[in-house]
Design a protein around this motif. Structure first.
Motif, PDB file in Angstrom:
ATOM      1  N   LEU A 175       0.991  -1.114  -0.092  1.00 23.21           N
ATOM      2  CA  LEU A 175       0.133  -0.162   0.233  1.00 23.21           C
ATOM      3  C   LEU A 175       0.863   1.128   0.158  1.00 23.21           C
ATOM      4  O   LEU A 175       0.317   2.123  -0.552  1.00 23.21           O
ATOM      5  CB  LEU A 175      -0.949   0.158   1.385  1.00 23.21           C
ATOM      6  N   ALA A 176       2.069   1.215   0.689  1.00 22.29           N
ATOM      7  CA  ALA A 176       2.904   2.298   0.589  1.00 22.29           C
ATOM      8  C   ALA A 176       3.622   2.604  -0.767  1.00 22.29           C
ATOM      9  O   ALA A 176       3.507   3.856  -1.157  1.00 22.29           O
ATOM     10  CB  ALA A 176       4.051   2.076   1.673  1.00 22.29           C
ATOM     11  N   GLU A 177       3.643   1.516  -1.397  1.00 20.94           N
ATOM     12  CA  GLU A 177       4.306   1.775  -2.931  1.00 20.94           C
ATOM     13  C   GLU A 177       3.153   2.196  -3.689  1.00 20.94           C
ATOM     14  O   GLU A 177       3.487   3.188  -4.517  1.00 20.94           O
ATOM     15  CB  GLU A 177       4.735   0.472  -3.316  1.00 20.94           C
ATOM     16  N   LEU A 178       1.941   1.657  -3.668  1.00 17.36           N
ATOM     17  CA  LEU A 178       0.978   2.047  -4.423  1.00 17.36           C
ATOM     18  C   LEU A 178       0.522   3.572  -4.093  1.00 17.36           C
ATOM     19  O   LEU A 178       0.217   4.057  -5.231  1.00 17.36           O
ATOM     20  CB  LEU A 178      -0.197   1.331  -4.296  1.00 17.36           C
ATOM     21  N   GLY A 179       0.241   3.970  -3.037  1.00 16.26           N
ATOM     22  CA  GLY A 179      -0.104   5.438  -2.639  1.00 16.26           C
ATOM     23  C   GLY A 179       1.056   6.412  -3.172  1.00 16.26           C
ATOM     24  O   GLY A 179       0.632   7.387  -3.563  1.00 16.26           O
ATOM     25  N   THR A 180       2.378   6.164  -2.970  1.00 16.18           N
ATOM     26  CA  THR A 180       3.283   7.039  -3.672  1.00 16.18           C
ATOM     27  C   THR A 180       3.181   6.929  -4.979  1.00 16.18           C
ATOM     28  O   THR A 180       3.145   8.175  -5.564  1.00 16.18           O
ATOM     29  CB  THR A 180       4.760   6.197  -3.249  1.00 16.18           C
ATOM     30  N   GLN A 181       3.011   5.925  -5.714  1.00 16.05           N
ATOM     31  CA  GLN A 181       2.907   6.024  -7.152  1.00 16.05           C
ATOM     32  C   GLN A 181       1.578   6.770  -7.546  1.00 16.05           C
ATOM     33  O   GLN A 181       1.767   7.524  -8.529  1.00 16.05           O
ATOM     34  CB  GLN A 181       2.792   4.663  -7.732  1.00 16.05           C
ATOM     35  N   PHE A 182       0.705   6.513  -6.897  1.00 16.34           N
ATOM     36  CA  PHE A 182      -0.659   7.393  -7.243  1.00 16.34           C
ATOM     37  C   PHE A 182      -0.560   8.681  -7.152  1.00 16.34           C
ATOM     38  O   PHE A 182      -0.729   9.450  -8.033  1.00 16.34           O
ATOM     39  CB  PHE A 182      -1.760   6.922  -6.087  1.00 16.34           C
ATOM     40  N   GLY A 183       0.014   9.215  -5.952  1.00 16.45           N
ATOM     41  CA  GLY A 183       0.479  10.732  -5.946  1.00 16.45           C
ATOM     42  C   GLY A 183       1.220  11.208  -6.892  1.00 16.45           C
ATOM     43  O   GLY A 183       1.149  12.436  -7.551  1.00 16.45           O
ATOM     44  N   GLN A 184       2.236  10.537  -7.260  1.00 12.76           N
ATOM     45  CA  GLN A 184       3.223  10.961  -8.322  1.00 12.76           C
ATOM     46  C   GLN A 184       2.743  10.920  -9.707  1.00 12.76           C
ATOM     47  O   GLN A 184       2.907  11.580 -10.671  1.00 12.76           O
ATOM     48  CB  GLN A 184       4.672   9.938  -8.107  1.00 12.76           C
ATOM     49  N   GLY A 263      -4.609   7.067 -19.447  1.00 12.89           N
ATOM     50  CA  GLY A 263      -3.880   5.650 -20.187  1.00 12.89           C
ATOM     51  C   GLY A 263      -2.480   5.771 -19.696  1.00 12.89           C
ATOM     52  O   GLY A 263      -2.208   6.959 -19.389  1.00 12.89           O
ATOM     53  N   GLY A 264      -1.647   4.899 -20.273  1.00 11.48           N
ATOM     54  CA  GLY A 264      -0.424   5.045 -20.108  1.00 11.48           C
ATOM     55  C   GLY A 264       0.078   4.769 -18.809  1.00 11.48           C
ATOM     56  O   GLY A 264      -0.416   4.619 -17.740  1.00 11.48           O
ATOM     57  N   GLU A 265       1.561   5.171 -18.311  1.00 15.42           N
ATOM     58  CA  GLU A 265       2.089   4.908 -17.104  1.00 15.42           C
ATOM     59  C   GLU A 265       1.498   5.699 -15.991  1.00 15.42           C
ATOM     60  O   GLU A 265       1.815   5.354 -14.790  1.00 15.42           O
ATOM     61  CB  GLU A 265       3.580   5.282 -17.192  1.00 15.42           C
ATOM     62  N   THR A 266       0.875   6.847 -16.328  1.00 16.44           N
ATOM     63  CA  THR A 266       0.495   7.585 -15.227  1.00 16.44           C
ATOM     64  C   THR A 266      -1.133   7.361 -14.869  1.00 16.44           C
ATOM     65  O   THR A 266      -2.021   8.102 -14.088  1.00 16.44           O
ATOM     66  CB  THR A 266       0.611   9.307 -15.446  1.00 16.44           C
ATOM     67  N   ASP A 267      -1.766   6.486 -15.449  1.00 14.01           N
ATOM     68  CA  ASP A 267      -3.026   6.076 -15.116  1.00 14.01           C
ATOM     69  C   ASP A 267      -3.213   5.503 -13.921  1.00 14.01           C
ATOM     70  O   ASP A 267      -2.529   4.444 -13.540  1.00 14.01           O
ATOM     71  CB  ASP A 267      -3.462   5.058 -16.390  1.00 14.01           C
ATOM     72  N   ASN A 268      -4.163   5.993 -12.978  1.00 15.92           N
ATOM     73  CA  ASN A 268      -4.286   5.333 -11.691  1.00 15.92           C
ATOM     74  C   ASN A 268      -5.441   4.244 -11.525  1.00 15.92           C
ATOM     75  O   ASN A 268      -5.652   3.868 -10.274  1.00 15.92           O
ATOM     76  CB  ASN A 268      -4.899   6.549 -10.790  1.00 15.92           C
ATOM     77  N   ARG A 269      -6.188   3.722 -12.537  1.00 18.40           N
ATOM     78  CA  ARG A 269      -7.187   3.203 -12.284  1.00 18.40           C
ATOM     79  C   ARG A 269      -6.819   1.866 -11.849  1.00 18.40           C
ATOM     80  O   ARG A 269      -7.360   1.091 -10.944  1.00 18.40           O
ATOM     81  CB  ARG A 269      -7.936   2.926 -13.538  1.00 18.40           C
ATOM     82  N   ARG A 270      -6.009   0.915 -12.496  1.00 21.34           N
ATOM     83  CA  ARG A 270      -5.268  -0.153 -12.048  1.00 21.34           C
ATOM     84  C   ARG A 270      -4.621  -0.422 -10.552  1.00 21.34           C
ATOM     85  O   ARG A 270      -4.997  -1.007  -9.770  1.00 21.34           O
ATOM     86  CB  ARG A 270      -4.053  -0.769 -12.913  1.00 21.34           C
ATOM     87  N   LEU A 581     -11.371  -4.275 -10.186  1.00 19.54           N
ATOM     88  CA  LEU A 581     -12.481  -3.336  -9.854  1.00 19.54           C
ATOM     89  C   LEU A 581     -12.368  -2.346 -11.092  1.00 19.54           C
ATOM     90  O   LEU A 581     -11.244  -2.048 -11.616  1.00 19.54           O
ATOM     91  CB  LEU A 581     -11.994  -2.367  -8.709  1.00 19.54           C
ATOM     92  N   ASP A 582     -13.508  -2.140 -11.807  1.00 21.35           N
ATOM     93  CA  ASP A 582     -13.758  -1.406 -13.130  1.00 21.35           C
ATOM     94  C   ASP A 582     -14.180  -0.170 -12.466  1.00 21.35           C
ATOM     95  O   ASP A 582     -15.087   0.391 -11.949  1.00 21.35           O
ATOM     96  CB  ASP A 582     -14.688  -1.603 -14.031  1.00 21.35           C
ATOM     97  N   VAL A 583     -12.801   0.924 -12.342  1.00 22.22           N
ATOM     98  CA  VAL A 583     -13.112   1.984 -11.392  1.00 22.22           C
ATOM     99  C   VAL A 583     -14.418   3.147 -11.969  1.00 22.22           C
ATOM    100  O   VAL A 583     -15.253   3.421 -11.332  1.00 22.22           O
ATOM    101  CB  VAL A 583     -11.825   2.759 -11.306  1.00 22.22           C
ATOM    102  N   PRO A 584     -14.040   3.357 -13.295  1.00 22.85           N
ATOM    103  CA  PRO A 584     -15.362   4.355 -13.766  1.00 22.85           C
ATOM    104  C   PRO A 584     -16.681   3.637 -13.802  1.00 22.85           C
ATOM    105  O   PRO A 584     -17.509   4.435 -13.259  1.00 22.85           O
ATOM    106  CB  PRO A 584     -14.916   4.454 -15.313  1.00 22.85           C
TER     107      PRO A 584
END
Length: 692
Positions: A175-184, A263-270, A581-584
């Protein structure tokens, strides 16, 4: 990560500032100018190693467990780590860089593993469990620290079997890894969008202050264009209000609402799908039905049902009010000769036109009376009149950015309270939003430690030497964050665990939201709302129109916020993430079930909902702003009932039981000690203009 392998052999010569003891800087401020990015990794490594040794000594102490050798020892431990982390994470939010982001990605999981190793330490938990507060004769604060420490360990999994503890630790690290990536990812999307405004046609409708701000933003971005709109809220919201170019409003709004979903590397849905699944799993391991049940078990609300009941109680009248607002806006569209249906990117534009028509009020008319300097003075003066504080600007102190300003805060008797730092302007290295944080928190465990508190904003800077002018919403944000700042500055506790804002999540917004009330008082506005050129006070007629319009568009504002809170709670009551989870789709379904108006979007759509996914501070807790608003609306009534918005006795109780009390008491007990009773929802509905 070890101290030996983490050191950069190519680092410039010179001592690491974090290796020193007390910093010989004014007020013990971090020596920002001396700290380079290559200092952080070895500093973290050394501090982690030192803290591990401290924990080993506490857990392996052959003496019988006691408050002093276990709880107080825990409170004293990790100070070197706290010092490194407080500097590093404040800077990754306010002035980051690719180098700092890379370090953040590396260190976040290390810190999560370290924290888990402490809270899941069986020997340490056995010692904490064996302490008898009555036998030791603990005072009220010591008993509270013991209780909160045990609660923290238990909620982290200290009671679990070894296999479950191992999985809890794995989840925390991931979760720490994912939260950091989400913000970046979010910051990358925000920095990656620029809407050029080339020529007078693109600037149509923009008042002078906004033209200046978009010119300043263009200059900061290299000057390729004369004017640009970025995704800073202080730029994009006024652009959506004033621009008469519907096509450009649509482009800007789409970019704003699609952050994290491109889309791409900055997409947060996954990332969201995995975060939700891991949170649900952790909650079940801890014996809770859902992550929402886990989070709210230790709050004022106590259960998701209570939080959802409040959200529903507000949603119904807000939905009715928003429908009425929509019809008036659509009528205005038709009156202009257009045949399009109002859409989300139109709402702010036509709401401003309607406000002018109904209240003879124009935001461009208000802003000249709200220069940033005047609003800062208003916030300080309010604190002086309530709590006796004074603010003295200090120069020649370390700063992490040239924009940062510093004030020494003193109490009524002249005693030093702490330092307050203000960082007010948007820049590409700063995450969006506004927040309060601490470089050092107040405590008295081994000496009188004074706090160093910072407020960070994202106001659009005026171009050239022109003063920055704020909207009334911007001014409210400044008061809000300064309320948080006072919560940190006025803290008056012994133990770090209880300091300042370390309170229940649905109580922490009370000091900030309550402070907003003073901005809306005629007495404050008459004194501080002054024209930035002439110094003339805001004309009485304008002030009256401004205050009369306080509940204008509150259907929209309430729906925008409450929808985000409902989706947050619904998401964390569900285990949908486990099966992918399909976020949208989830978001759309949740909004459909509450009849979300198509013309209004959530204030924070899931892919950019940093409050709940860039860390879990507000996860299943975004309702907290509304819960605290019930408290703040009722709390300000205490001053009205006293007949004086600066009533000394009421302010004294407010300082003692709310702003200065940290987590000395349960939140319900603290509020009752101030107000004499718990609040009702009626003052909130009246404040928002939603009362029947």
């Amino acid at each position: 990560m070890t101290a030996d392998t983490a050191r950069d052999p190519n680092a410039a010569a010179g001592a690491n500032p974090f290796d020193a003891g007390e910093w010989p800087t004014p007020f013990g401020l971090p020596p920002f100018e001396a700290i380079r990015h290559e200092h952080y990794v070895p500093a973290f490594a050394d501090a982690l190693k030192a803290h591990e040794a401290e924990i080993a000594l506490i857990a392996g102490n052959p003496a019988a467990p006691s408050f002093d050798n276990t709880v107080a020892a825990l409170e004293r431990s990790g100070r070197a780590l706290d010092r490194v982390a407080s500097v590093f994470f404040n800077l990754t939010g306010s002035t980051t860089s690719p180098e700092l982001q890379a370090i953040e990605r590396a260190v976040a999981p290390e810190l999560a593993r370290h924290s888990s190793a402490i809270t899941l330490n069986s020997d340490l938990w056995a010692r904490l469990s064996a302490i008898d507060p009555q036998a030791e004769g603990l005072d009220a604060e010591q008993a509270r620290v013991l209780d909160r420490t045990r609660t923290r360990f238990r909620r982290a999994g200290a009671d679990l079997a070894p296999e479950a503890k191992a999985r809890i630790a794995e989840i925390a690290t991931r979760l720490a890894e994912l939260g950091t990536q989400f913000g970046q990812n979010l910051l990358a999307d925000e920095n990656g969008f620029v809407l050029p405004l080339d020529g007078e046609e693109d600037l149509a409708g923009l008042p002078p202050f906004l033209r200046d701000a978009t010119a300043a933003a263009a200059a900061e971005r290299g000057g390729t264009h004369g004017h640009v709109v970025t995704l800073s809220r202080s730029l994009i919201e006024p652009f959506l209000v004033f621009s008469t170019r519907r096509d450009l409003r649509e482009r800007a709004y789409r970019a704003w609402t699609r952050r994290g979903e491109n889309g791409g590397e900055t997409d947060n849905r996954r990332l969201i799908a995995e975060i939700v699944a891991l949170r649900a799993e952790r909650a079940r391991l801890l014996g809770f039905e859902s992550f929402a049940h886990f989070r709210l078990d230790d709050t004022m609300a106590a259960s998701p049902d209570a939080a959802m009941a409040l959200l529903r109680d507000v949603w119904t009248p807000a939905l009715r009010r928003a429908g009425e607002e929509r019809e008036r806006l659509q009528a205005l569209v038709r009156a202009e000769g257009h045949d399009f249906a109002l859409e989300a990117h139109d709402w702010r534009h036509y709401a401003e036109k309607l406000r002018r028509a109904e209240h003879d009020l124009d935001e461009a008319e208000i802003k000249p009376y709200l220069p940033l300097e005047g609003v800062i003075r208003a916030a300080f003066d309010t604190a002086t009149r309530l709590f006796g504080l004074t603010f003295e600007a200090v120069a020649d102190v370390p700063r992490y950015h040239p924009d940062v300003r510093t004030w020494l805060v003193r109490d009524a008797d002249g005693a030093e309270v702490g330092l307050f730092l203000g960082d007010y302007f948007a820049r590409s290295s700063k995450r969006s939003g506004a927040w309060m944080s601490a470089f050092r928190s107040q405590e008295r465990l081994d000496g009188d430690v004074k706090p160093i508190i910072v407020n960070v904003m994202n106001f659009a800077r005026a171009s050239g030497d022109e003063p920055t002018l704020l909207s009334f919403d911007d001014a409210r944000t400044l008061f809000h964050e300064f309320g948080h700042g006072l919560h940190g500055l006025l803290s008056d506790v012994t133990y770090p665990l209880l300091s300042g804002t370390a309170v229940a999540r649905d109580f922490v917004e009370l000091p900030s939201q309550l402070y907003e009330h003073w901005l809306e008082q005629p007495e404050v506005l008459r004194a501080h709302a002054r024209h930035y050129r002439t110094g003339a006070p805001m004309p009485e007629a304008l002030l009256e129109r401004l205050l009369a319009a306080r509940t204008f568009n509150q259907g929209f504002a309430t729906i925008e916020y409450t929808a985000s809170a409902i989706v947050d709670m619904t998401l964390h009551l569900s285990a949908a993430g486990e099966d992918g989870l399909d976020v949208p789709a989830f978001e759309a379904d949740a909004l459909k079930r509450i009849a979300m108006p198509a013309e209004i979007a959530m204030r924070h759509r899931s892919p950019h909902f940093a409050h709940i996914f860039s860390g879990d501070g507000y996860a299943a807790g975004y309702y907290s702003y509304l819960w605290s608003e019930v408290l703040d609306a009722d709390a300000f009534d205490a001053f009205r009932e006293a007949g004086d918005i600066f009533h000394p006795e009421t302010a004294g109780r407010l300082r003692r039981f709310v702003y200065g009390a940290g987590n000395l008491r349960d939140a319900r007990e603290a509020y009752t000690a101030f107000r004499g009773r718990l609040p009702s929802i009626e003052p909130l509905l009246k404040k928002r203009g939603l009362a029947a």
